[in-house]
Motif scaffolding. Structure first.
Motif, mmCIF file in Angstrom:
data_model
loop_
_atom_site.group_PDB
_atom_site.id
_atom_site.type_symbol
_atom_site.label_atom_id
_atom_site.label_comp_id
_atom_site.label_asym_id
_atom_site.label_seq_id
_atom_site.Cartn_x
_atom_site.Cartn_y
_atom_site.Cartn_z
ATOM 1 N N TYR A 31 0.775 -1.164 0.187
ATOM 2 C CA TYR A 31 -0.037 0.125 -0.185
ATOM 3 C C TYR A 31 0.883 1.233 -0.089
ATOM 4 N N LEU A 32 1.785 1.363 0.876
ATOM 5 C CA LEU A 32 2.782 2.481 0.998
ATOM 6 C C LEU A 32 3.479 2.886 -0.581
ATOM 7 N N SER A 33 3.857 1.687 -1.199
ATOM 8 C CA SER A 33 4.544 1.615 -2.468
ATOM 9 C C SER A 33 3.405 2.254 -3.398
ATOM 10 N N ARG A 34 2.249 1.922 -3.515
ATOM 11 C CA ARG A 34 1.508 2.495 -4.420
ATOM 12 C C ARG A 34 1.196 4.002 -4.156
ATOM 13 N N GLN A 35 1.107 4.436 -2.918
ATOM 14 C CA GLN A 35 0.757 5.895 -2.508
ATOM 15 C C GLN A 35 1.954 6.637 -2.757
ATOM 16 N N HIS A 36 3.170 6.184 -2.485
ATOM 17 C CA HIS A 36 4.349 6.858 -2.667
ATOM 18 C C HIS A 36 5.323 6.057 -3.364
ATOM 19 N N PRO A 37 5.487 6.043 -4.520
ATOM 20 C CA PRO A 37 6.376 5.165 -5.156
ATOM 21 C C PRO A 37 7.811 5.640 -5.026
ATOM 22 N N GLU A 38 7.969 6.851 -4.883
ATOM 23 C CA GLU A 38 9.215 7.550 -4.770
ATOM 24 C C GLU A 38 10.009 7.056 -3.358
ATOM 25 N N TRP A 39 9.344 6.439 -2.413
ATOM 26 C CA TRP A 39 9.678 6.109 -1.097
ATOM 27 C C TRP A 39 10.369 4.681 -1.362
ATOM 28 N N GLU A 40 11.204 4.531 -0.326
ATOM 29 C CA GLU A 40 11.989 3.031 -0.480
ATOM 30 C C GLU A 40 11.262 2.245 0.694
ATOM 31 N N ILE A 41 10.830 1.105 0.261
ATOM 32 C CA ILE A 41 10.060 0.587 1.292
ATOM 33 C C ILE A 41 10.687 -0.836 1.354
ATOM 34 N N ARG A 42 10.916 -1.313 2.505
ATOM 35 C CA ARG A 42 11.798 -2.620 2.486
ATOM 36 C C ARG A 42 10.936 -3.514 3.750
ATOM 37 N N LEU A 43 10.972 -4.904 3.461
ATOM 38 C CA LEU A 43 10.299 -5.531 4.437
ATOM 39 C C LEU A 43 11.585 -6.639 5.180
ATOM 40 N N ARG A 44 11.501 -6.523 6.443
ATOM 41 C CA ARG A 44 12.501 -7.273 7.257
ATOM 42 C C ARG A 44 12.095 -7.942 8.196
ATOM 43 N N ALA A 45 12.524 -9.181 8.442
ATOM 44 C CA ALA A 45 12.166 -10.389 9.193
ATOM 45 C C ALA A 45 13.035 -10.857 10.025
ATOM 46 N N PHE A 46 13.051 -11.098 11.203
ATOM 47 C CA PHE A 46 13.568 -11.576 12.275
ATOM 48 C C PHE A 46 13.204 -12.983 12.850
ATOM 49 N N ASP A 47 14.212 -14.038 13.214
ATOM 50 C CA ASP A 47 13.854 -15.128 13.698
ATOM 51 C C ASP A 47 13.632 -15.175 14.973
ATOM 52 N N GLU A 48 12.497 -15.753 15.776
ATOM 53 C CA GLU A 48 12.244 -15.972 17.200
ATOM 54 C C GLU A 48 13.364 -16.728 17.839
ATOM 55 N N GLN A 49 13.912 -17.692 17.014
ATOM 56 C CA GLN A 49 14.980 -18.461 17.690
ATOM 57 C C GLN A 49 16.200 -17.791 17.499
ATOM 58 N N GLY A 50 16.812 -17.786 19.000
ATOM 59 C CA GLY A 50 18.252 -16.960 18.985
ATOM 60 C C GLY A 50 17.883 -15.347 18.900
ATOM 61 N N TRP A 51 16.436 -14.973 19.306
ATOM 62 C CA TRP A 51 16.348 -13.496 18.961
ATOM 63 C C TRP A 51 17.141 -12.635 20.085
ATOM 64 N N SER A 52 17.499 -11.767 19.271
ATOM 65 C CA SER A 52 18.540 -10.507 19.977
ATOM 66 C C SER A 52 17.980 -8.919 19.556
ATOM 67 N N ALA A 53 17.275 -8.480 20.533
ATOM 68 C CA ALA A 53 16.816 -7.288 20.207
ATOM 69 C C ALA A 53 17.792 -6.176 19.854
ATOM 70 N N GLU A 54 19.137 -6.396 20.528
ATOM 71 C CA GLU A 54 20.338 -5.553 20.015
ATOM 72 C C GLU A 54 20.715 -5.784 18.802
ATOM 73 N N ALA A 55 20.712 -7.040 18.458
ATOM 74 C CA ALA A 55 21.150 -7.370 16.969
ATOM 75 C C ALA A 55 20.104 -6.882 15.851
ATOM 76 N N ALA A 56 18.990 -6.885 16.296
ATOM 77 C CA ALA A 56 18.115 -6.541 15.087
ATOM 78 C C ALA A 56 17.809 -5.155 15.014
ATOM 79 N N GLY A 57 18.018 -4.526 16.318
ATOM 80 C CA GLY A 57 18.026 -3.020 16.298
ATOM 81 C C GLY A 57 19.131 -2.417 15.533
ATOM 82 N N ALA A 58 20.456 -2.933 15.810
ATOM 83 C CA ALA A 58 21.490 -2.764 15.240
ATOM 84 C C ALA A 58 21.428 -2.762 13.520
#
Length: 490
Positions: A31-58
């Motif tokens: 939806y964001l991409s259709r409304q604003h094709p000039e923006w850079e939209i990215r999907l990012r996913a993190f595994d619950e196994q071995g989860w590290s908030a610090e690593a994901a945030g970095a």
């Protein structure tokens, strides 16, 4: 403007659901991409196994995102909060937007004060927030004004001021349309975190025309849909991309019976090799629908019976047993693999009622498989209103994860016994099916369950059955003695 949409996944469940990105993130990004094709939209996913908030945030901070959207589901909420803290403590902190069903009732006092929480469907509120951030690099939750006509709240704007803007407009039955999933434009959203699987979640409708009081889909108290031409294009895109299995998360396939038939025919004609898992309400079935199902590539049809116990209040779940008995018992014989789903812990139920629900399901409906689930009290549902109302005739109590622990008709020990029993029966049914043994009388299942639950040598099986996971349950039965059980059942 750079926007990230975060998903969490469990790599230990890849055998069942081998995908990293949530459908909600895919739809929001589209939806964001259709409304604003000039923006850079990215999907990012993190595994619950071995989860590290610090690593994901970095990782997210290194990419320099201006806005990060994070999910608010009961099973993701603590990880989401941890990640939000990491992002918000950075010198150049992004705007963090938290959206999902939990935002309607979750506590948020210990979240970073710049966080914005969105209620209801997120496409339009998220777009508005990103536009504010694009105009003002310092915009965050502290700049939300009272009187704002958006379903948004923060440490500055109280949730009650946003509620009235989260009420869906019944006149608008068309869902927000973004770019079509899995087309060439959609691939840009996956840059840096591609989807490498033949499976995906998919939807053609949201909301439901029924009002079962335990169900979270009632937060959209009607059904709204994507245009059929739009769905047709996405089906073609999925086929071209190599998707060969989908889980269709429409609360009921297609939203209404006629549209459900239309959706299945589209898959049949455009992508017959895509196997479909989907939810179905048995009351939708008629002769035509059964024939369409026979013609379709159905991997599994999921139908919620929940209970047959007449002591469970009708507002929890009303079943049309005449319609159920006319069509449902014949589905397996017609080659339609279908799963019966029961809920353990409904107020008014007890062990006798649970046993009868399982007997009726196994012997009279004859499903391909039977699954049982521990009742959760979902905020914003009618069932949630029964929580802790112990002075009333019907009530429930729940733990900190909102799983029901006792009710007006059973205590904690009785519920534990019900959960163990349901886990044992359903996993034995699955184990015998795996061994090629079908149509086992319920009395035999009940007898075998009684033996293992009373056997001191198999005491560890009780804790396995308590969790009601069928893979672990089948393994417990195999360890107990598959040959003996199969021979007795056969």
């Amino acid at each position: 403007m750079r926007v990230a949409l975060v998903s969490f996944y469990d790599s230990q469940r890849f055998a069942e659901f081998p995908i990293t990105h949530a459908l909600s993130s895919m739809r929001l990004g589209a939806y964001l991409s259709r409304q604003h094709p000039e923006w850079e939209i990215r999907l990012r996913a993190f595994d619950e196994q071995g989860w590290s908030a610090e690593a994901a945030g970095a990782s997210l901070l290194t990419e320099g995102f201006d806005v990060v959207g994070v999910p608010a589901y009961i099973w993701t909420l603590e990880r989401t909060r941890q990640l939000t803290v990491e992002l918000s403590n950075a010198p150049q902190a992004p705007l963090v937007v938290c959206g999902g069903p939990e935002t309607r009732a979750m506590p948020y006092a210990d979240w970073p004060e710049g966080t914005v929480f969105a209620m209801g469907q997120g496409e339009e509120p998220l777009t508005w927030l990103c536009e504010q951030r694009a105009e003002d690099a310092g915009f965050d939750g502290l700049r939300l004004a009272n009187g704002l006509a958006q379903p948004l709240y923060s440490a500055r704007r109280e949730r009650r001021d946003a509620y009235r803007h989260a009420v869906p407009d019944r006149r608008d039955r068309r869902l927000p349309h973004g770019i079509e999933l899995f087309g060439p434009e959609f691939e840009e959203l996956l840059a840096g975190d591609p989807v490498e699987t033949d499976f995906t979640w998919y939807e053609t409708a949201r909301g439901c025309i029924y009002d079962c009081s335990f169900c979270g889909h009632n937060t959209l108290p009607f059904f709204a849909t994507f245009d059929t031409d739009f769905v047709r294009t996405e089906i073609s895109n999925m086929r071209a991309r190599g998707i060969r299995r989908i889980f269709l998360i429409d609360p009921i396939l297609g939203g209404k019976a006629a549209r459900g038939k239309e959706i299945l025919r589209m898959f049949r004609d455009l992508a017959p090799e895509i196997a479909i898992n989907a939810y179905m309400r048995p009351e939708f079935l008629d002769d035509e629908f059964v024939e369409v199902l026979v013609e379709s590539n159905i991997e599994e049809l999921l139908m919620g019976l929940q209970t047959t116990n007449p002591s469970v209040p009708k507002h929890v779940r009303g079943n049309h047993f005449g319609k159920i008995m006319k069509y449902v018992p014949h589905l397996t014989a017609r080659g339609i693999p279908w799963r019966a789903e029961l809920i353990v812990g409904l107020p008014g139920d007890d062990m006798a009622g649970l046993r009868e629900s399982l007997r009726f399901t196994v012997e009279e409906l004859r499903p391909w498989s039977v699954h049982s689930y521990h009742l959760t009290a979902i905020p914003e549902t009618k069932l949630f209103e029964l929580l802790d109302r112990t002075d009333d005739e019907i009530w429930i109590k729940a733990d900190d994860k909102l799983r029901v622990v006792s009710a007006s008709s059973y205590n904690e020990r009785e519920l534990r016994d019900m959960l163990i029993y349901a886990g044992a029966v359903t996993s034995l049914h699955a184990h015998l099916r795996e061994q090629g043994v079908f149509d086992v009388p319920f009395s035999e299942l009940d007898a075998q369950v009684g033996r293992i639950l009373s056997d001191p040598a198999a005491r560890s099986a009780r804790s396995t059955f308590l969790r009601m996971g069928q893979d672990a349950g089948r393994a417990a039965w195999a360890a107990y003695g598959a040959g003996a059980v199969t021979a007795a059942a056969g």
